[in-house]
Each structure stands twice: as structure tokens, then as C-alpha cells.
Scaffold this motif. Structure first.
Motif, PDB file in Angstrom:
ATOM      1  N   LEU A  96       0.824  -1.205   0.000  1.00  8.66           N
ATOM      2  CA  LEU A  96       0.000   0.000   0.000  1.00  8.66           C
ATOM      3  C   LEU A  96       0.860   1.257   0.000  1.00  8.66           C
ATOM      4  O   LEU A  96       0.559   2.232  -0.703  1.00  8.66           O
ATOM      5  N   VAL A  97       1.949   1.232   0.765  1.00  5.44           N
ATOM      6  CA  VAL A  97       2.879   2.364   0.741  1.00  5.44           C
ATOM      7  C   VAL A  97       3.487   2.506  -0.650  1.00  5.44           C
ATOM      8  O   VAL A  97       3.631   3.618  -1.177  1.00  5.44           O
ATOM      9  N   GLY A  98       3.828   1.381  -1.273  1.00  4.40           N
ATOM     10  CA  GLY A  98       4.384   1.429  -2.622  1.00  4.40           C
ATOM     11  C   GLY A  98       3.448   2.089  -3.613  1.00  4.40           C
ATOM     12  O   GLY A  98       3.881   2.867  -4.476  1.00  4.40           O
ATOM     13  N   ILE A  99       2.165   1.790  -3.524  1.00  3.78           N
ATOM     14  CA  ILE A  99       1.189   2.411  -4.420  1.00  3.78           C
ATOM     15  C   ILE A  99       1.172   3.923  -4.215  1.00  3.78           C
ATOM     16  O   ILE A  99       1.112   4.704  -5.177  1.00  3.78           O
ATOM     17  N   LEU A 100       1.251   4.353  -2.954  1.00  2.00           N
ATOM     18  CA  LEU A 100       1.284   5.788  -2.668  1.00  2.00           C
ATOM     19  C   LEU A 100       2.580   6.423  -3.168  1.00  2.00           C
ATOM     20  O   LEU A 100       2.580   7.581  -3.611  1.00  2.00           O
ATOM     21  N   VAL A 101       3.680   5.686  -3.136  1.00  2.00           N
ATOM     22  CA  VAL A 101       4.929   6.161  -3.739  1.00  2.00           C
ATOM     23  C   VAL A 101       4.746   6.322  -5.246  1.00  2.00           C
ATOM     24  O   VAL A 101       5.144   7.326  -5.838  1.00  2.00           O
ATOM     25  N   ARG A 102       4.140   5.327  -5.864  1.00  2.00           N
ATOM     26  CA  ARG A 102       3.892   5.395  -7.314  1.00  2.00           C
ATOM     27  C   ARG A 102       3.052   6.605  -7.680  1.00  2.00           C
ATOM     28  O   ARG A 102       3.262   7.257  -8.710  1.00  2.00           O
ATOM     29  N   GLU A 103       2.097   6.948  -6.809  1.00  2.00           N
ATOM     30  CA  GLU A 103       1.205   8.079  -7.067  1.00  2.00           C
ATOM     31  C   GLU A 103       1.811   9.417  -6.654  1.00  2.00           C
ATOM     32  O   GLU A 103       1.182  10.460  -6.811  1.00  2.00           O
ATOM     33  N   GLY A 104       3.034   9.387  -6.112  1.00  2.00           N
ATOM     34  CA  GLY A 104       3.687  10.623  -5.701  1.00  2.00           C
ATOM     35  C   GLY A 104       3.134  11.233  -4.436  1.00  2.00           C
ATOM     36  O   GLY A 104       3.353  12.420  -4.153  1.00  2.00           O
ATOM     37  N   LYS A 105       2.458  10.432  -3.620  1.00  2.00           N
ATOM     38  CA  LYS A 105       1.824  10.942  -2.403  1.00  2.00           C
ATOM     39  C   LYS A 105       2.649  10.726  -1.152  1.00  2.00           C
ATOM     40  O   LYS A 105       2.273  11.206  -0.074  1.00  2.00           O
ATOM     41  N   ILE A 106       3.748   9.984  -1.273  1.00  2.52           N
ATOM     42  CA  ILE A 106       4.547   9.680  -0.096  1.00  2.52           C
ATOM     43  C   ILE A 106       6.001   9.484  -0.518  1.00  2.52           C
ATOM     44  O   ILE A 106       6.273   9.024  -1.637  1.00  2.52           O
ATOM     45  N   ASP A 107       6.922   9.861   0.347  1.00  4.33           N
ATOM     46  CA  ASP A 107       8.357   9.721   0.107  1.00  4.33           C
ATOM     47  C   ASP A 107       8.940   8.950   1.286  1.00  4.33           C
ATOM     48  O   ASP A 107       8.944   9.445   2.416  1.00  4.33           O
ATOM     49  N   VAL A 108       9.424   7.739   1.039  1.00  2.00           N
ATOM     50  CA  VAL A 108       9.881   6.911   2.156  1.00  2.00           C
ATOM     51  C   VAL A 108      11.179   7.426   2.766  1.00  2.00           C
ATOM     52  O   VAL A 108      11.519   7.055   3.896  1.00  2.00           O
ATOM     53  N   GLN A 109      11.919   8.265   2.048  1.00  3.03           N
ATOM     54  CA  GLN A 109      13.162   8.798   2.600  1.00  3.03           C
ATOM     55  C   GLN A 109      12.936  10.062   3.430  1.00  3.03           C
ATOM     56  O   GLN A 109      13.870  10.543   4.088  1.00  3.03           O
ATOM     57  N   ALA A 110      11.723  10.566   3.428  1.00  2.00           N
ATOM     58  CA  ALA A 110      11.409  11.777   4.189  1.00  2.00           C
ATOM     59  C   ALA A 110      10.994  11.404   5.616  1.00  2.00           C
ATOM     60  O   ALA A 110      10.566  10.270   5.873  1.00  2.00           O
ATOM     61  N   PRO A 111      11.120  12.340   6.555  1.00  2.00           N
ATOM     62  CA  PRO A 111      10.613  12.070   7.910  1.00  2.00           C
ATOM     63  C   PRO A 111       9.139  11.668   7.872  1.00  2.00           C
ATOM     64  O   PRO A 111       8.344  12.208   7.096  1.00  2.00           O
TER      65      PRO A 111
END
Length: 349
Positions: A96-111
Motif C-alpha cells: 500500500l505504501v508502494g502504491i502511494l509512492v507510485r502516485e507521488g503521495k509519499i516519500d519513504v526517505q522523508a521524515p
């Protein structure tokens, strides 16, 4: 999310094999499989003789080359039954996090977007989603499955934290510098699940709809029963019931590098990110990536592992997925892992 050169390449769907969006294609065991030893291992797992050593086995499924090649259920179990995920849900949370990464809604390297950590002098505000996904946040959390007054996971799931699992987990202090120490914690995943809801801007029924629209629906998973807390947070640490065949569909999505029937579900490199090793203590018997375990059935294997012996194991070098569900407590789970490794060896014969 770059690929490690040590990773075994992920296999493509074989030409002429249908994607199991509607129904699973089935086929015989390959000529190189030790079918006699596989039959012996399955007979053992579903026998009364196994109860003392590895507990109850309720479901087993093997998929090779995109086809079901072996399947068996316990006397009181059916292919249509849903089985508990327990911590297999953590790997679904990763998707689910990956899908949000794909959509540009989340950055896993950010706080991580965690309201409780936003004080100017709060050292937790530096914790990234990557560190959470790798169980390296540095947060205190007791992952003990015994009710002896020291089990934070039991208190979170069934006690004072059950109505707000993400908030409960976010309340723990740091005991290590973020990124400096590995410690498996279900609370970590529920922080991640709440971050996912905040990134989407939806929780509860709307987040459930997102799960089915973007993940479950496109790959033909019709059985999932995800559970949510009173705040509308998906309890991504522990609760998403599915049929064995749907757990296998989820495994196939990762085996196929996040692509399903020409549609990219997970961003490019996300599966390799999941199976890239995280530094762990030398006392740990298995490796860990990002919300996936490593090495249970061979050096290239990665798996979604759940309490009481729930497993979805992927072995890219064999294009093999093994699904096992049952009731195997404590040291019986160790025996189930050894049994699964022996099953995988049958496909290497």
C-alpha cells in the motif's frame, strides 16, 4: 529503491500462462520435482503425528511458473475459507505504501508524518518511513506474545491501544538513534499504516476502498477482510484475512516485480527495495528487508511471515510460491519453517 546486484532477477509470467485474475491456472509438478518426497512432507504436515512437532496445518499451496501445482487443505478446512494473516499483513502494508509512492503521495526517505513527533525538540521527528519499514526506527516496543505485563503488542491489539493502534505505537520513546538498531515491532507497522492514510487523505471505509481499488481488485483478490481500529486506521501489523489462493495472488504480484497482466501496480524497484537486506543482529535466524523477511527457504527467498505459522514464501530462482496456514505456536513455528525449507528443496531436485 535501486536494485542490489546480489538480488536474483525476478521471473516474468511464462508465455501462454494466464494471469489468475479470475481463476488460477493449474498444472502438474515439473519433471525435476521430487514428487515422492513432496507427497511425504504433505502427508506428514496434515497428519496427527505432526501435531506435537509443528502443530495444525490448515492449508498449503504451491505455485510454480504461475500455475498451482500442489494444493491441500485440512480435514475441517476448505479452499474458500479465509485464513488469518497475522503479520503477513505487514507485507501488504508495504504494498500500500508502494502504491502511494507510485502516485507521488509519499516519500519513504522523508521524515514520517507522525503528529506526536513534531515538537521542535522531539528526536523522533527525524525518523523516516524507510527506517520504519526496515524496523530500524529506534523506538521502544516489546514484541512479546505473552501476556506477562511486558507485551506492548498485546496491549496495542487487545488492550488500551486497540482503538488507536497508530497513536498508541507513536507514543513510545526512542531507545536508539534512528537507523542504528533493528528491532521487529508490530507497532512500527501501525505507525506506517496511519502515515499511509494521512498521505491518502482517507481512512476507514475510504481507505478500504483504496485497498480494493488499487491493490486487491486489480490482481483478483476478492476474499480480503482487512480490520480497522476505531480511528479508521488499517491494523496493518496483523489483520487481513484471505483465502490461501488470494495470499498466493499477492505473492505472485511481488514475484512479477509489481506488474500484473501488463499493469504496473507497484512502482519500479519497489519489490527489490522490499528484499534488499537491512542490517540486523547476528542472533537473528532470518534476514529482513523492508517489511519482508529474507532467506527462509534459500538465500534468494523472501517471505511474508505471520504468527502461529502463516507464510507466503517467494523463491525467484525457482519461480516458486509456497503458502502455508495453520496453528503452530512457539517452537512449532520453527519446525514449520524447517518443513517449508524441505518442501522448497523438493523443487530443486
Amino acid at each position: 529503491m535501486s536494485s542490489s546486484p546480489a538480488l536474483v532477477p525476478l521471473p516474468s509470467q511464462p508465455e501462454g500462462v494466464a494471469w489468475p485474475t479470475e481463476r488460477w491456472p493449474e498444472g502438474p509438478l515439473g519433471a525435476g520435482v521430487d514428487s515422492g518426497e513432496l507427497r511425504r512432507l504433505l502427508d506428514l504436515a496434515f497428519s496427527e503425528a505432526a501435531l506435537a512437532s509443528m502443530g495444525e496445518t490448515h492449508a498449503f499451496l504451491a505455485v510454480q511458473g504461475g500455475r498451482i501445482v500442489a494444493e491441500q487443505y485440512g480435514q475441517d478446512n476448505l479452499a474458500t475459507d479465509t485464513y488469518p494473516s497475522w503479520s503477513e499483513a505487514k507485507s501488504m502494508t508495504h504494498a500500500l505504501v508502494g502504491i502511494l509512492v507510485r502516485e507521488g503521495k509519499i516519500d519513504v526517505q522523508a521524515p514520517a508524518d507522525v503528529p506526536e513527533w513534531q515538537g521542535a525538540d522531539d528526536p523522533r521527528r527525524r525518523i523516516t518511513l524507510d527506517q520504519l519499514l526496515r524496523m530500524s526506527s529506534g523506538l521502544k516496543f516489546a514484541e512479546d506474545y505473552v501476556d506477562a505485563g511486558v507485551s506492548d503488542v498485546i496491549e496495542m491489539l487487545f488492550g488500551s491501544g486497540k482503538d488507536d493502534v497508530g497513536g498508541f505505537a507513536a507514543g513510545f520513546p526512542l531507545v536508539h538513534e534512528p537507523g542504528s538498531a533493528w528491532s521487529y515491532a508490530s507497532g512500527t507497522t501501525n505507525i506506517v499504516a496511519r502515515c499511509a492514510a494521512r498521505a491518502l487523505g482517507e481512512s476507514g471505509d475510504a481507505f478500504r476502498a483504496f485497498m480494493f481499488r488499487e491493490l486487491f481488485g486489480p490482481i483478483g483478490m476478492k476474499s480480503p477482510l482487512p480490520k480497522f481500529d476505531a480511528q479508521g486506521t488499517f491494523i496493518g501489523s496483523s489483520f487481513c484475512y484471505c483465502t490461501a489462493r488470494d495470499f498466493a495472488r499477492f505473492g505472485l504480484l511481488y514475484m512479477r516485480d509489481g506488474v500484473w497482466d501488463s499493469r504496473r501496480i507497484l512502482p519500479e524497484g519497489w519489490v527489490d527495495y522490499a528484499r534488499t537486506p537491512t542490517p540486523i543482529p547476528p542472533t537473528e535466524p532470518l534476514g529482513y528487508g523492508a517489511h519482508w523477511w529474507l532467506g527462509m527457504c534459500g538465500p534468494d527467498s523472501f517471505s511474508a511471515n505471520g504468527y502461529q505459522g502463516q507464510y507466503t514464501v517467494l523463491i525467484p530462482s525457482l519461480d516458486l510460491i509456497l503458502v502455508r496456514h495453520g496453528n503452530s505456536l512457539d517452537e512449532k513455528g520453527d519446525e514449520v519453517r524447517r518443513w517449508l525449507a524441505r518442501v522448497a528443496d523438493c523443487f530443486r531436485a
